[in-house]
Design an enzyme around this catalytic site. Structure first.
Site, PDB file in Angstrom:
ATOM      1  N   MET A 177     -12.048   5.085  -1.486  1.00  0.00           N
ATOM      2  CA  MET A 177     -12.815   5.272  -0.258  1.00  0.00           C
ATOM      3  C   MET A 177     -13.471   6.640  -0.349  1.00  0.00           C
ATOM      4  O   MET A 177     -13.064   7.609   0.292  1.00  0.00           O
ATOM      5  CB  MET A 177     -11.891   5.137   0.957  1.00  0.00           C
ATOM      6  CG  MET A 177     -11.410   3.718   1.185  1.00  0.00           C
ATOM      7  SD  MET A 177     -10.067   3.596   2.400  1.00  0.00           S
ATOM      8  CE  MET A 177      -8.641   3.886   1.323  1.00  0.00           C
ATOM      9  N   ASP A 186      -7.112  -6.067   3.550  1.00  0.00           N
ATOM     10  CA  ASP A 186      -6.377  -4.810   3.643  1.00  0.00           C
ATOM     11  C   ASP A 186      -6.517  -4.254   5.042  1.00  0.00           C
ATOM     12  O   ASP A 186      -7.618  -3.945   5.489  1.00  0.00           O
ATOM     13  CB  ASP A 186      -6.943  -3.818   2.615  1.00  0.00           C
ATOM     14  CG  ASP A 186      -6.275  -2.458   2.654  1.00  0.00           C
ATOM     15  OD1 ASP A 186      -5.308  -2.268   3.419  1.00  0.00           O
ATOM     16  OD2 ASP A 186      -6.729  -1.564   1.909  1.00  0.00           O
ATOM     17  N   HIS A 225      -0.994  -0.935  -4.390  1.00  0.00           N
ATOM     18  CA  HIS A 225      -2.304  -0.574  -3.858  1.00  0.00           C
ATOM     19  C   HIS A 225      -2.325   0.929  -3.598  1.00  0.00           C
ATOM     20  O   HIS A 225      -1.507   1.448  -2.832  1.00  0.00           O
ATOM     21  CB  HIS A 225      -2.575  -1.344  -2.565  1.00  0.00           C
ATOM     22  CG  HIS A 225      -3.989  -1.262  -2.101  1.00  0.00           C
ATOM     23  ND1 HIS A 225      -5.007  -1.980  -2.682  1.00  0.00           N
ATOM     24  CD2 HIS A 225      -4.553  -0.538  -1.106  1.00  0.00           C
ATOM     25  CE1 HIS A 225      -6.143  -1.727  -2.054  1.00  0.00           C
ATOM     26  NE2 HIS A 225      -5.895  -0.841  -1.102  1.00  0.00           N
ATOM     27  N   ASP A 256      -4.440   3.985  -2.240  1.00  0.00           N
ATOM     28  CA  ASP A 256      -5.582   4.371  -1.413  1.00  0.00           C
ATOM     29  C   ASP A 256      -6.016   5.791  -1.735  1.00  0.00           C
ATOM     30  O   ASP A 256      -5.229   6.735  -1.635  1.00  0.00           O
ATOM     31  CB  ASP A 256      -5.222   4.273   0.068  1.00  0.00           C
ATOM     32  CG  ASP A 256      -5.111   2.831   0.535  1.00  0.00           C
ATOM     33  OD1 ASP A 256      -6.107   2.098   0.396  1.00  0.00           O
ATOM     34  OD2 ASP A 256      -4.040   2.439   1.023  1.00  0.00           O
ATOM     35  N   MET A 290     -12.163  -5.384   4.194  1.00  0.00           N
ATOM     36  CA  MET A 290     -11.339  -4.525   5.044  1.00  0.00           C
ATOM     37  C   MET A 290     -11.121  -5.186   6.405  1.00  0.00           C
ATOM     38  O   MET A 290     -12.079  -5.609   7.049  1.00  0.00           O
ATOM     39  CB  MET A 290     -11.999  -3.164   5.230  1.00  0.00           C
ATOM     40  CG  MET A 290     -12.054  -2.306   3.970  1.00  0.00           C
ATOM     41  SD  MET A 290     -10.413  -1.899   3.291  1.00  0.00           S
ATOM     42  CE  MET A 290      -9.669  -0.999   4.664  1.00  0.00           C
ATOM     43  N   HIS A 318      -8.026   1.887  -4.760  1.00  0.00           N
ATOM     44  CA  HIS A 318      -9.086   1.616  -3.779  1.00  0.00           C
ATOM     45  C   HIS A 318      -9.747   2.942  -3.424  1.00  0.00           C
ATOM     46  O   HIS A 318      -9.174   3.767  -2.707  1.00  0.00           O
ATOM     47  CB  HIS A 318      -8.474   0.941  -2.549  1.00  0.00           C
ATOM     48  CG  HIS A 318      -9.422   0.738  -1.423  1.00  0.00           C
ATOM     49  ND1 HIS A 318      -8.987   0.489  -0.132  1.00  0.00           N
ATOM     50  CD2 HIS A 318     -10.789   0.729  -1.359  1.00  0.00           C
ATOM     51  CE1 HIS A 318     -10.040   0.347   0.660  1.00  0.00           C
ATOM     52  NE2 HIS A 318     -11.138   0.498  -0.058  1.00  0.00           N
ATOM     53  N   SER A 377       0.828  -1.196   0.000  1.00  0.00           N
ATOM     54  CA  SER A 377       0.000   0.000   0.000  1.00  0.00           C
ATOM     55  C   SER A 377       0.862   1.246   0.000  1.00  0.00           C
ATOM     56  O   SER A 377       1.646   1.475   0.931  1.00  0.00           O
ATOM     57  CB  SER A 377      -0.913   0.011   1.227  1.00  0.00           C
ATOM     58  OG  SER A 377      -1.579   1.254   1.330  1.00  0.00           O
ATOM     59  N   MET A 408      -8.835   8.676  -0.766  1.00  0.00           N
ATOM     60  CA  MET A 408      -9.789   9.036   0.287  1.00  0.00           C
ATOM     61  C   MET A 408     -10.249  10.476   0.099  1.00  0.00           C
ATOM     62  O   MET A 408      -9.455  11.348  -0.229  1.00  0.00           O
ATOM     63  CB  MET A 408      -9.142   8.846   1.659  1.00  0.00           C
ATOM     64  CG  MET A 408      -8.765   7.407   1.954  1.00  0.00           C
ATOM     65  SD  MET A 408      -7.963   7.185   3.567  1.00  0.00           S
ATOM     66  CE  MET A 408      -6.249   7.528   3.136  1.00  0.00           C
TER      67      MET A 408
END
Length: 222
Positions: A72, A175, A36, A38, A141, A70, A11, A40
């Site tokens: 979010m 994750d 990965h 992330d 998650m 990913h 990540s 957000m």
């Protein structure tokens, strides 16, 4: 393919953002399969991070890398085109954030990306079963999404086990809080084959050994 393969996905949330491309290349050179990413929005989760412009820059420096994004975010459909144009390889959205996941999976596929669906720890696995085979991966998650460095939640492993039993060839991703030892062994035993690991890789003095150890833990169970 008679069985799923181990996929190790460091990540980038745990990387040094000041030298992000170099950090990403380093873990790829050390054996990572995917990166990965992330994303957000400060709304769906109480934190903010990178977006499509950073993915575009990563793609420029890492033309062959698999960028596992990913999202979010509260409105995942809003960003699908931007991430496709930026060069995302996979677009994972949260089932809690969209009222027609099957349709969104189709849209993601139509733009040339693979599609993943993520579940928060409290979300029942039944919420993704109707379209799990349509997706390219399901992300369970193992921490509350939003921040790195949290402790692994083994209590969600029954969801992983259910997915593996019902869909033997599905990529089941976990994750949060994963590293060498009990956490990855527990996840692999439940049936997870895609391991996202941030702090345990990037904070290690020997990331290559961590990546190999995570891979071996999964392969020993598959």
């Amino acid at each position: 393919m008679s069985k799923v393969q181990a996929v190790i996905a460091p990540s980038l949330l745990a990387a040094d953002f000041g030298i992000l491309a170099q950090e990403a290349q380093k873990v790829l050179d050390m054996g990572a399969d995917t990166l990965h990413v992330d994303v957000m929005d400060g709304h769906f989760v109480p934190n903010m991070s990178i977006g499509a412009p950073v993915v575009k820059c990563l793609r420029k420096h890492l033309p062959n890398a698999f960028l596992d994004c990913h999202l979010m975010v509260s409105d995942p459909e809003k960003w699908v085109v931007d991430f496709a144009k930026a060069g995302a390889s996979n677009y994972t959205f949260h089932v809690e954030a969209h009222n027609d996941p099957a349709a969104l999976i189709d849209k993601i596929h139509s733009l040339g990306m693979k599609a993943g669906v993520a579940l928060k720890p409290a979300t029942p696995v039944e919420s993704v079963l109707p379209f799990a085979e349509k997706a390219d991966l399901i992300l369970i998650m193992t921490v509350e999404p939003g921040f790195g460095g949290q402790s692994f939640m083994g209590s969600v492993m029954p969801k992983v086990k259910t997915l593996r039993e019902k869909f033997p060839l599905l990529n089941v991703q976990v994750d949060g809080g994963l590293g060498l030892g009990e956490t990855v062994e527990t996840a692999a035993a439940a049936g997870a084959n895609v391991i996202v690991a941030g702090t345990s890789v990037f904070a290690s003095s020997d990331p290559a050994a961590v990546i190999l150890g995570l891979r071996n833990a999964v392969n020993s169970r598959m």
